[in-house]
Design a protein around this motif. Structure first.
Motif, short mmCIF file in Angstrom:
data_model
loop_
_atom_site.label_atom_id
_atom_site.label_comp_id
_atom_site.label_asym_id
_atom_site.label_seq_id
_atom_site.Cartn_x
_atom_site.Cartn_y
_atom_site.Cartn_z
N LEU A 28 0.67 -1.32 0.19
CA LEU A 28 0.06 -0.23 0.40
C LEU A 28 0.74 1.16 -0.21
O LEU A 28 0.53 2.15 -0.58
CB LEU A 28 -0.47 -0.02 1.39
CG LEU A 28 -1.44 1.24 1.83
CD1 LEU A 28 -3.27 1.70 -0.24
CD2 LEU A 28 -2.72 0.96 2.41
N ALA A 43 -8.11 5.70 -6.57
CA ALA A 43 -8.51 3.79 -5.47
C ALA A 43 -8.47 2.51 -6.03
O ALA A 43 -7.99 1.76 -5.58
CB ALA A 43 -9.23 4.63 -4.89
N ASN A 44 -9.77 2.78 -7.08
CA ASN A 44 -9.65 1.54 -8.28
C ASN A 44 -8.11 1.39 -8.84
O ASN A 44 -8.59 -0.23 -8.87
CB ASN A 44 -10.46 2.02 -9.37
CG ASN A 44 -11.84 2.18 -8.65
OD1 ASN A 44 -12.36 1.83 -7.50
ND2 ASN A 44 -12.76 2.97 -9.91
N ASP A 47 -6.16 -0.45 -5.69
CA ASP A 47 -6.77 -1.80 -5.93
C ASP A 47 -6.62 -3.31 -6.74
O ASP A 47 -6.82 -3.98 -6.08
CB ASP A 47 -8.89 -1.19 -5.17
CG ASP A 47 -9.11 -0.96 -4.04
OD1 ASP A 47 -8.09 -0.64 -3.54
OD2 ASP A 47 -10.30 -0.76 -4.02
N GLN A 50 -3.41 -4.73 -5.91
CA GLN A 50 -3.07 -5.35 -5.08
C GLN A 50 -4.14 -6.42 -4.72
O GLN A 50 -3.72 -7.22 -4.25
CB GLN A 50 -4.29 -4.82 -3.52
CG GLN A 50 -3.48 -3.42 -2.89
CD GLN A 50 -2.95 -3.75 -2.04
OE1 GLN A 50 -2.52 -4.60 -1.64
NE2 GLN A 50 -2.44 -2.62 -0.92
N ILE A 51 -4.94 -6.41 -5.46
CA ILE A 51 -5.63 -8.06 -6.45
C ILE A 51 -4.81 -8.77 -7.52
O ILE A 51 -5.08 -9.84 -6.79
CB ILE A 51 -7.04 -7.88 -6.91
CG1 ILE A 51 -8.34 -7.29 -5.94
CG2 ILE A 51 -7.82 -8.66 -7.92
CD1 ILE A 51 -9.61 -5.81 -6.79
#
Length: 279
Positions: A28, A43-44, A47, A50-51
């Motif tokens: 992060l 933000a997407n 994410d 991270q996915i």
């Protein structure tokens, strides 16, 4: 192009908050850092990165035991199957220090490729950590007293003790010290990434904007070199913010005055010169 001001403030708030967490999330922090450089990383996008790390971790075999088994499995997955590796050209690209770009391009600096390895392996339960060898970051598995080392920049090539000694000697001319093999903490890793970005920008005077945000993020870390405040003040002056730069130069001079009075006076002269540029 820099992120919009309100977006930047939110990025930095989250970065500072995560840096002070009991167990900072390395991925992060790297992604928030990358959002400073790339205004398209929202933000997407964070994410999604991270996915992707989660997805890659899910591809590792179950039931691995021992550092060598983990190192071999990561090399097979990330190095051979997905082609994560580095080249000399990566040192010329800012993208090589941005985690989302490294995940997309599967290319990067040794430290960012190591972050990919660390975060994928950690999610799968591996005993993994970064090893901040001078000049070349690598990954360790297993007991830090007897680490199994791998070089993600070389696709996951196993590193013997002699290999590590050669890497250190090539970078510093000095012998390998046991302290160099101590696992790197997440915030140490992030500061080293920011140092790389500052070095990249220093070689490109037209990118003082990059140098400035890299310094400012470094200053948000709980522990950082005091001299970064001086560097930030210089960058402000160079970018035309003479009053802010002069004020910060004077603050830095006050900090070092007791220890280095001559240096403090030289900094104060620089502050006066910065203010004079307004007249």
């Amino acid at each position: 192009m820099a992120p919009e001001r309100h977006d930047r403030e939110e990025i930095r708030r989250r970065f500072a908050e995560e840096a002070r967490a009991e167990r900072p999330d390395l991925a992060l922090l790297c992604l928030l850092l990358a959002a400073e450089a790339d205004p398209a990383l929202d933000a997407n996008g964070i994410d999604a990165a991270q996915i992707e790390l989660d997805r890659l971790a899910g591809l590792l075999p179950y039931g691995l035991r021992g550092g060598r088994a983990w190192a071999s499995a990561l090399a097979e997955l990330l190095g051979e199957r997905y082609g994560f590796e580095g080249s000399s050209a990566e040192y010329q690209r800012l993208e090589s220090s941005l985690l989302h770009e490294v995940l997309r391009r599967r290319r990067g600096l040794p430290i960012l490729l190591s972050v990919v390895w660390i975060e994928v392996a950690r999610r799968a339960g591996a005993p993994v950590y970064g090893v901040a060898l001078p000049g070349h970051f690598v990954v360790g598995f297993g007991d830090p007293e007897e680490p199994v080392l791998a070089d993600p920049f070389a696709g996951g090539r196993p590193l013997s003790g002699q290999d590590a000694e050669l890497l250190v000697a090539g970078a510093t001319g000095e012998p390998l010290e046991p302290s160099m093999l101590v696992p790197a903490r997440p915030l140490e890793t992030v500061l080293r990434i920011l140092n790389n970005i500052r070095a990249w920008a220093a070689a490109r005077p037209e990118r003082s904007d990059v140098a400035l945000w890299a310094v400012e993020l470094s200053l948000l870390l709980p522990s950082h070199p005091a001299r970064l405040r001086y560097e930030r003040a210089q960058l402000l002056v160079r970018s035309g913010e003479f009053l802010r730069g002069a004020a910060e130069l004077e603050e830095y001079a006050d900090v070092v005055a007791d220890v280095e009075p001559e240096a403090a006076e030289a900094v104060r002269r620089s502050a006066r010169a910065a203010r004079a540029r307004l007249n």
